[in-house]
Motif scaffolding. Sequence first.
Motif, PDB file in Angstrom:
ATOM      1  N   GLN A  60       0.832  -1.206   0.000  1.00 41.53           N
ATOM      2  CA  GLN A  60       0.000   0.000   0.000  1.00 41.53           C
ATOM      3  C   GLN A  60       0.865   1.254   0.000  1.00 41.53           C
ATOM      4  O   GLN A  60       0.602   2.201  -0.757  1.00 41.53           O
ATOM      5  N   LEU A 107       2.316   1.909  -3.387  1.00 47.33           N
ATOM      6  CA  LEU A 107       1.314   2.424  -4.313  1.00 47.33           C
ATOM      7  C   LEU A 107       1.086   3.918  -4.092  1.00 47.33           C
ATOM      8  O   LEU A 107       0.979   4.694  -5.048  1.00 47.33           O
ATOM      9  N   VAL A 108       1.004   4.314  -2.841  1.00 45.28           N
ATOM     10  CA  VAL A 108       0.814   5.733  -2.520  1.00 45.28           C
ATOM     11  C   VAL A 108       2.011   6.548  -3.002  1.00 45.28           C
ATOM     12  O   VAL A 108       1.845   7.644  -3.559  1.00 45.28           O
ATOM     13  N   ALA A 156       1.734   6.881  -6.766  1.00 44.24           N
ATOM     14  CA  ALA A 156       0.623   7.771  -7.110  1.00 44.24           C
ATOM     15  C   ALA A 156       0.983   9.230  -6.836  1.00 44.24           C
ATOM     16  O   ALA A 156       0.587  10.133  -7.589  1.00 44.24           O
ATOM     17  N   ALA A 168      -3.077  -4.787  -6.560  1.00 46.88           N
ATOM     18  CA  ALA A 168      -1.871  -3.951  -6.549  1.00 46.88           C
ATOM     19  C   ALA A 168      -1.116  -4.073  -7.867  1.00 46.88           C
ATOM     20  O   ALA A 168      -0.597  -3.069  -8.387  1.00 46.88           O
ATOM     21  N   ILE A 181      -3.183  -2.099 -10.373  1.00 50.36           N
ATOM     22  CA  ILE A 181      -3.133  -0.666 -10.095  1.00 50.36           C
ATOM     23  C   ILE A 181      -1.779  -0.093 -10.486  1.00 50.36           C
ATOM     24  O   ILE A 181      -1.692   1.002 -11.058  1.00 50.36           O
ATOM     25  N   LEU A 230      -5.782   5.935  -2.257  1.00 51.61           N
ATOM     26  CA  LEU A 230      -4.940   4.761  -2.014  1.00 51.61           C
ATOM     27  C   LEU A 230      -4.416   4.737  -0.586  1.00 51.61           C
ATOM     28  O   LEU A 230      -4.212   3.663  -0.019  1.00 51.61           O
ATOM     29  N   ARG A 231      -4.232   5.901  -0.010  1.00 50.47           N
ATOM     30  CA  ARG A 231      -3.734   5.980   1.369  1.00 50.47           C
ATOM     31  C   ARG A 231      -4.820   5.686   2.390  1.00 50.47           C
ATOM     32  O   ARG A 231      -4.576   5.018   3.399  1.00 50.47           O
ATOM     33  N   GLU A 285      -8.420   4.781   1.564  1.00 46.37           N
ATOM     34  CA  GLU A 285      -9.578   3.999   1.111  1.00 46.37           C
ATOM     35  C   GLU A 285     -10.888   4.725   1.418  1.00 46.37           C
ATOM     36  O   GLU A 285     -11.918   4.096   1.686  1.00 46.37           O
ATOM     37  N   ILE A 304      -8.486   2.770 -11.416  1.00 45.50           N
ATOM     38  CA  ILE A 304      -7.886   2.503 -10.105  1.00 45.50           C
ATOM     39  C   ILE A 304      -8.901   2.754  -8.995  1.00 45.50           C
ATOM     40  O   ILE A 304      -9.017   1.972  -8.043  1.00 45.50           O
ATOM     41  N   VAL A 324     -10.070   0.207  -5.912  1.00 44.39           N
ATOM     42  CA  VAL A 324      -9.934   0.519  -4.491  1.00 44.39           C
ATOM     43  C   VAL A 324     -11.302   0.483  -3.817  1.00 44.39           C
ATOM     44  O   VAL A 324     -11.451  -0.027  -2.695  1.00 44.39           O
TER      45      VAL A 324
END
Length: 217
Positions: free
Chosen positions: A13, A16-17, A20, A83, A86, A139-140, A142, A200, A204
């Motif tokens: 996670q 991903l953040v 992004a 993931a 994404i 993403l951070r 939800e 994305i 999520v």
Amino acid sequence: MREVFQQELQEVQERLVEIATLVATSIENATSAFNESNVALAERVIADDTKIDELTVSLDELAINILARQQPVARDLRIVVSALRISASLERMGDMSEHIAQLARYRFPEKVVPKSLRPTFADMGRLDVDMARKLAELLRTEDVRLAEEIRNDDDKVDALHLSVFDTVLGEKWKGGAEDTVDATLASRYHERFADHAVSIAKKVQYLATGDWIPTED
């Protein structure tokens, strides 16, 4: 082992953040370079895309390693597989930013589109930047409310995208072939950037609620 697994999911996670957030910076710089004919900023976007690509590859390797070692099931499996999907969309968003910056570099010192279309592209760029920032926050946290906002912003981008085509195909259009191609490509890049953000956001939202939002035709 379970604690290690949860730490690995948390790392997925966080990565991903991170990606992004870099994408949000990339589209912000790309739209500024495009609208202001700033070749130095365009070059920065193009150079920085390599970092987005490298982080994406690294995240994919982590996710595949988790699948091989932990053999997750149920929601944990969906998180890891999502993931991978994404990260692919984030990488493509970075590419769209790079393409917009490349147009600015190619046409420097001139601006990419005629004066009549500049307000439209300024609006598209602003919306894409807002969507990218919301996506990083989604993403951070939800927070599914952000997913709905992203879809609403995408509708606005789509409307602006169609307006560009209406303009360049209209009888009053005075731009040459180069102007037409540039405007069409730039509009398409903005539209595709927004589409990936929506894709994305849907993933999520599904992970957070279990509800899948179907793609509209």
